[in-house]
Write a protein that holds these residues in place. Sequence first.
Motif, PDB file in Angstrom:
ATOM      1  N   PRO A   1       0.565   8.239  -1.923  1.00  0.00           N
ATOM      2  CA  PRO A   1       0.915   7.968  -0.522  1.00  0.00           C
ATOM      3  C   PRO A   1      -0.314   7.608   0.314  1.00  0.00           C
ATOM      4  N   ILE A   2      -0.121   6.656   1.204  1.00  0.00           N
ATOM      5  CA  ILE A   2      -1.200   6.213   2.092  1.00  0.00           C
ATOM      6  C   ILE A   2      -0.656   6.149   3.511  1.00  0.00           C
ATOM      7  N   PRO A   3      -1.510   6.272   4.491  1.00  0.00           N
ATOM      8  CA  PRO A   3      -1.048   6.128   5.875  1.00  0.00           C
ATOM      9  C   PRO A   3      -0.697   4.678   6.174  1.00  0.00           C
ATOM     10  N   ALA A   4       0.327   4.497   6.979  1.00  0.00           N
ATOM     11  CA  ALA A   4       0.760   3.146   7.337  1.00  0.00           C
ATOM     12  C   ALA A   4       1.587   3.242   8.617  1.00  0.00           C
ATOM     13  N   THR A   5       1.738   2.113   9.262  1.00  0.00           N
ATOM     14  CA  THR A   5       2.601   2.041  10.448  1.00  0.00           C
ATOM     15  C   THR A   5       3.713   1.041  10.177  1.00  0.00           C
ATOM     16  N   ILE A   6       4.770   1.186  10.944  1.00  0.00           N
ATOM     17  CA  ILE A   6       5.916   0.287  10.772  1.00  0.00           C
ATOM     18  C   ILE A   6       6.306  -0.277  12.128  1.00  0.00           C
ATOM     19  N   SER A   7       6.755  -1.511  12.126  1.00  0.00           N
ATOM     20  CA  SER A   7       7.250  -2.133  13.353  1.00  0.00           C
ATOM     21  C   SER A   7       8.368  -3.099  12.993  1.00  0.00           C
ATOM     22  N   ILE A   8       9.195  -3.392  13.988  1.00  0.00           N
ATOM     23  CA  ILE A   8      10.264  -4.374  13.782  1.00  0.00           C
ATOM     24  C   ILE A   8      10.153  -5.427  14.874  1.00  0.00           C
TER      25      ILE A   8
END
Lengths: 171, 155
Positions: free
Chosen positions: B140-147
């Motif tokens: 697992p790695i840090p990440a961001t999500i957007s739409i």
Amino acid sequence: MKKPIDRTDEDADLQLPRELVADLRALYARAAAVPPAVDEAIVAAARDRARDRRVAWIFSRRMVRWIAPAAAAGVAAAAVLLLSVGPRLVREAGAPASGGGGMFAARPGDAYDINGDGHVDILDAYRLSRAIRRGEAADPRLNVNGDEAIDDADVRVVALAAVSLKGADRS
Amino acid sequence: MKRRYVLAILAAAAVVEPGCDSGTRPEQVASGPLRFGAMDVIVDTGAAPLGAYQLTVASETDGVAIVGIEGGDAPAFPEPPYFDPQAIGRNRVILAAFDSSGAPAHGRVRVASVHYSERSDSPAQFQAALQVAADTTGTPIPATISIERVNAHED
């Protein structure tokens, strides 16, 4: 010559004797006594007749004429229910929906926890896929779909379990 | 005679049809013009390669229904991600995929597009939540999500 007798109603002499009138009144004015048993029998017979008439009305021609349309309506209602609810029931029974081709939650979630982190997600499918690519998928427990081989079909089963809405709703 | 048949069938349909689908779908509740739209789902891992992801996209707006799922950017995620087909017609879906191309993407990656229909008067509002993102080792790695909304048009 003999005088004719006048029999018109206006004849003031056309009155019955008072004694006769009194006797007649005494004879016919007496109320007829009806025994209670007879009275109840009459009432019961009247009730039976009324009930029979209600039953007869139910099966009267007016009602019989609606039997066929009512049957048609029942068939139509059953068809509407079958068409609208049937496919959903089939899907919820576990059959794959169109385009799915997977078995959703057909087995306990632990069977798909390939990496042993306590929950099923795409990392389990990813781990299995990488193990297959490297030729390291020899553990029979990785044959999650129970067929002859450990291959991409097993990966797909795990991945579909990870994205199952049912599984997500349970957690 | 025929009128009796018609009346009886219409009465039965009126009684049965409203209650036949207990799992009411969003698009059947709201009224208004039917519109279709799409949105891109973007995961940003920064400098780390994106090996796998799993996320949830959902809308609380009445009358919204997901109608299709499309793949993302090549070469890592060109195919549609895994999703439960029962999400089609509903307002919530879980998407997941992993990279098997050998050329993992990093940075801002369009991993999928979600197509939807809406009947609400106001534009549909979606929320996305990243459940997990991992590098190419499955860590697992840090990440961001957007739409990002792509377009919307009336039918």
